[in-house]
Design a protein around this motif. Structure first.
Motif, PDB file in Angstrom:
ATOM      1  N   MET A  12     -30.815   9.433  51.195  1.00  0.00           N
ATOM      2  CA  MET A  12     -31.644   9.531  49.997  1.00  0.00           C
ATOM      3  C   MET A  12     -33.099   9.312  50.400  1.00  0.00           C
ATOM      4  SD  MET A  12     -31.300   7.405  46.396  1.00  0.00           S
ATOM      5  CE  MET A  12     -29.538   7.587  46.359  1.00  0.00           C
ATOM      6  N   ASN A  13     -33.964  10.237  49.983  1.00  0.00           N
ATOM      7  CA  ASN A  13     -35.377  10.123  50.360  1.00  0.00           C
ATOM      8  C   ASN A  13     -36.136   9.161  49.441  1.00  0.00           C
ATOM      9  OD1 ASN A  13     -35.796  11.535  48.015  1.00  0.00           O
ATOM     10  ND2 ASN A  13     -36.337  13.455  49.022  1.00  0.00           N
ATOM     11  N   THR A  14     -37.356   8.835  49.837  1.00  0.00           N
ATOM     12  CA  THR A  14     -38.129   7.852  49.070  1.00  0.00           C
ATOM     13  C   THR A  14     -38.487   8.367  47.680  1.00  0.00           C
ATOM     14  OG1 THR A  14     -40.201   8.620  50.046  1.00  0.00           O
ATOM     15  CG2 THR A  14     -39.125   6.742  51.099  1.00  0.00           C
ATOM     16  N   ALA A  15     -38.719   9.664  47.543  1.00  0.00           N
ATOM     17  CA  ALA A  15     -39.063  10.214  46.222  1.00  0.00           C
ATOM     18  C   ALA A  15     -37.931   9.951  45.232  1.00  0.00           C
ATOM     19  CB  ALA A  15     -39.351  11.707  46.320  1.00  0.00           C
ATOM     20  N   THR A  16     -36.705  10.130  45.675  1.00  0.00           N
ATOM     21  CA  THR A  16     -35.552   9.884  44.804  1.00  0.00           C
ATOM     22  C   THR A  16     -35.450   8.403  44.451  1.00  0.00           C
ATOM     23  OG1 THR A  16     -34.399  11.740  45.841  1.00  0.00           O
ATOM     24  CG2 THR A  16     -33.061  10.210  44.566  1.00  0.00           C
ATOM     25  N   LEU A  17     -35.655   7.537  45.424  1.00  0.00           N
ATOM     26  CA  LEU A  17     -35.616   6.097  45.152  1.00  0.00           C
ATOM     27  C   LEU A  17     -36.708   5.681  44.173  1.00  0.00           C
ATOM     28  CD1 LEU A  17     -34.895   4.679  48.730  1.00  0.00           C
ATOM     29  CD2 LEU A  17     -33.350   4.728  46.771  1.00  0.00           C
ATOM     30  N   VAL A  74     -60.652  16.711  42.584  1.00  0.00           N
ATOM     31  CA  VAL A  74     -61.190  18.066  42.467  1.00  0.00           C
ATOM     32  C   VAL A  74     -60.245  19.090  43.101  1.00  0.00           C
ATOM     33  CG1 VAL A  74     -63.134  19.553  43.109  1.00  0.00           C
ATOM     34  CG2 VAL A  74     -63.547  17.196  42.406  1.00  0.00           C
ATOM     35  N   THR A  75     -59.594  18.702  44.186  1.00  0.00           N
ATOM     36  CA  THR A  75     -58.723  19.650  44.891  1.00  0.00           C
ATOM     37  C   THR A  75     -57.243  19.475  44.554  1.00  0.00           C
ATOM     38  OG1 THR A  75     -58.611  18.172  46.799  1.00  0.00           O
ATOM     39  CG2 THR A  75     -60.321  19.876  46.824  1.00  0.00           C
ATOM     40  N   ASN A  76     -56.910  18.430  43.818  1.00  0.00           N
ATOM     41  CA  ASN A  76     -55.504  18.196  43.455  1.00  0.00           C
ATOM     42  C   ASN A  76     -55.041  19.173  42.381  1.00  0.00           C
ATOM     43  OD1 ASN A  76     -55.200  16.015  45.154  1.00  0.00           O
ATOM     44  ND2 ASN A  76     -55.638  14.496  43.587  1.00  0.00           N
ATOM     45  N   PRO A  77     -53.726  19.436  42.342  1.00  0.00           N
ATOM     46  CA  PRO A  77     -53.188  20.219  41.228  1.00  0.00           C
ATOM     47  C   PRO A  77     -53.415  19.465  39.911  1.00  0.00           C
ATOM     48  CG  PRO A  77     -51.551  19.960  42.978  1.00  0.00           C
ATOM     49  CD  PRO A  77     -52.711  19.091  43.333  1.00  0.00           C
ATOM     50  N   VAL A  78     -53.572  20.196  38.835  1.00  0.00           N
ATOM     51  CA  VAL A  78     -53.848  19.599  37.528  1.00  0.00           C
ATOM     52  C   VAL A  78     -52.760  18.605  37.141  1.00  0.00           C
ATOM     53  CG1 VAL A  78     -54.110  20.100  35.062  1.00  0.00           C
ATOM     54  CG2 VAL A  78     -55.198  21.570  36.751  1.00  0.00           C
ATOM     55  N   ILE A  79     -51.496  18.950  37.396  1.00  0.00           N
ATOM     56  CA  ILE A  79     -50.394  18.067  37.001  1.00  0.00           C
ATOM     57  C   ILE A  79     -50.473  16.725  37.721  1.00  0.00           C
ATOM     58  CG2 ILE A  79     -48.707  18.957  38.657  1.00  0.00           C
ATOM     59  CD1 ILE A  79     -47.957  17.866  35.037  1.00  0.00           C
ATOM     60  N   LEU A  80     -50.929  16.727  38.972  1.00  0.00           N
ATOM     61  CA  LEU A  80     -51.085  15.466  39.704  1.00  0.00           C
ATOM     62  C   LEU A  80     -52.187  14.621  39.069  1.00  0.00           C
ATOM     63  CD1 LEU A  80     -50.334  13.570  42.004  1.00  0.00           C
ATOM     64  CD2 LEU A  80     -51.895  14.846  43.478  1.00  0.00           C
ATOM     65  N   THR A 140     -45.874   9.269  32.226  1.00  0.00           N
ATOM     66  CA  THR A 140     -45.982   9.031  33.666  1.00  0.00           C
ATOM     67  C   THR A 140     -44.675   9.391  34.356  1.00  0.00           C
ATOM     68  OG1 THR A 140     -47.572   7.244  33.309  1.00  0.00           O
ATOM     69  CG2 THR A 140     -46.456   7.287  35.443  1.00  0.00           C
ATOM     70  N   PHE A 141     -43.571   8.968  33.759  1.00  0.00           N
ATOM     71  CA  PHE A 141     -42.251   9.273  34.328  1.00  0.00           C
ATOM     72  C   PHE A 141     -42.009  10.783  34.363  1.00  0.00           C
ATOM     73  CE2 PHE A 141     -37.662  10.049  33.592  1.00  0.00           C
ATOM     74  CZ  PHE A 141     -37.191   9.585  34.809  1.00  0.00           C
ATOM     75  N   PHE A 142     -42.223  11.458  33.252  1.00  0.00           N
ATOM     76  CA  PHE A 142     -41.924  12.892  33.183  1.00  0.00           C
ATOM     77  C   PHE A 142     -42.851  13.724  34.058  1.00  0.00           C
ATOM     78  CE2 PHE A 142     -40.022  11.449  29.093  1.00  0.00           C
ATOM     79  CZ  PHE A 142     -38.700  11.684  29.466  1.00  0.00           C
ATOM     80  N   THR A 143     -44.115  13.365  34.121  1.00  0.00           N
ATOM     81  CA  THR A 143     -45.031  14.129  34.975  1.00  0.00           C
ATOM     82  C   THR A 143     -44.777  13.875  36.457  1.00  0.00           C
ATOM     83  OG1 THR A 143     -46.757  12.422  34.806  1.00  0.00           O
ATOM     84  CG2 THR A 143     -46.864  14.272  33.242  1.00  0.00           C
ATOM     85  N   SER A 144     -44.123  12.763  36.780  1.00  0.00           N
ATOM     86  CA  SER A 144     -43.859  12.474  38.198  1.00  0.00           C
ATOM     87  C   SER A 144     -42.942  13.506  38.833  1.00  0.00           C
ATOM     88  CB  SER A 144     -43.267  11.065  38.360  1.00  0.00           C
ATOM     89  OG  SER A 144     -41.951  11.014  37.848  1.00  0.00           O
ATOM     90  N   PHE A 145     -42.067  14.110  38.040  1.00  0.00           N
ATOM     91  CA  PHE A 145     -41.176  15.134  38.587  1.00  0.00           C
ATOM     92  C   PHE A 145     -41.944  16.365  39.048  1.00  0.00           C
ATOM     93  CE2 PHE A 145     -38.285  12.624  36.007  1.00  0.00           C
ATOM     94  CZ  PHE A 145     -37.218  12.475  36.879  1.00  0.00           C
ATOM     95  N   PHE A 146     -43.016  16.687  38.332  1.00  0.00           N
ATOM     96  CA  PHE A 146     -43.807  17.863  38.669  1.00  0.00           C
ATOM     97  C   PHE A 146     -44.871  17.543  39.694  1.00  0.00           C
ATOM     98  CE2 PHE A 146     -42.342  18.246  34.263  1.00  0.00           C
ATOM     99  CZ  PHE A 146     -41.520  19.361  34.418  1.00  0.00           C
ATOM    100  N   ALA A 147     -45.371  16.302  39.664  1.00  0.00           N
ATOM    101  CA  ALA A 147     -46.441  15.905  40.579  1.00  0.00           C
ATOM    102  C   ALA A 147     -45.942  15.753  42.006  1.00  0.00           C
ATOM    103  CB  ALA A 147     -47.087  14.605  40.105  1.00  0.00           C
TER     104      ALA A 147
END
Length: 127
Positions: free
Chosen positions: A1-6, A63-69, A118-125
């Motif tokens: 299991m990777n850290t993102a999943t944890l 400035v360079t990050n994706p909007v969702i992040l 924050t939780f829901f946007t984390s999946f896309f970020a």
């Protein structure tokens, strides 16, 4: 299991703890413990993410990050700031100052919405 999943699992547990804390709001002794644990755990999670991913350095490149992040980071920062307001007004309530109850309630729902976002946007970020 990777850290993102944890991190996602921990984030879900924190959110469920917050929801359960709201459910128990009529029992202050339980509500305060649940919310305190949720806030502490959430801040520890942020520190974990920073230490493992260098999140602050990434977030500072707005400035360079994706909007969702940028949306995700904004929601997370607002949530933490709201936690401090919740602690402030919650402590006043515990001391018997009922005049802050309405503020605490409004800020509580706002904090819950922001933490949920924050939780829901984390999946896309993180993808």
């Amino acid at each position: 299991m990777n850290t993102a999943t944890l991190f996602q699992i921990q984030s879900l547990c924190i959110l469920l703890l917050i929801y359960f804390g709201i459910f128990c709001r009529r029992t202050p002794s339980i509500h305060v413990k649940l919310m305190s644990w949720a806030i502490v755990w959430d801040i520890v999670l942020i520190l974990e993410i920073e230490l493992s991913r260098g999140a602050i350095a990434k977030a500072s490149k707005a400035v360079t990050n994706p909007v969702i992040l940028n949306i995700h980071v904004s929601c997370a920062v607002i949530t933490v700031l709201l936690y401090f307001a919740m602690i402030f007004f919650g402590r006043k309530l515990l001391k018997g100052d009922k005049s802050v109850l309405k503020k605490h309630k409004i800020l509580g729902w706002t904090t819950t919405v922001m933490r949920s976002l924050t939780f829901f946007t984390s999946f896309f970020a993180t993808s």
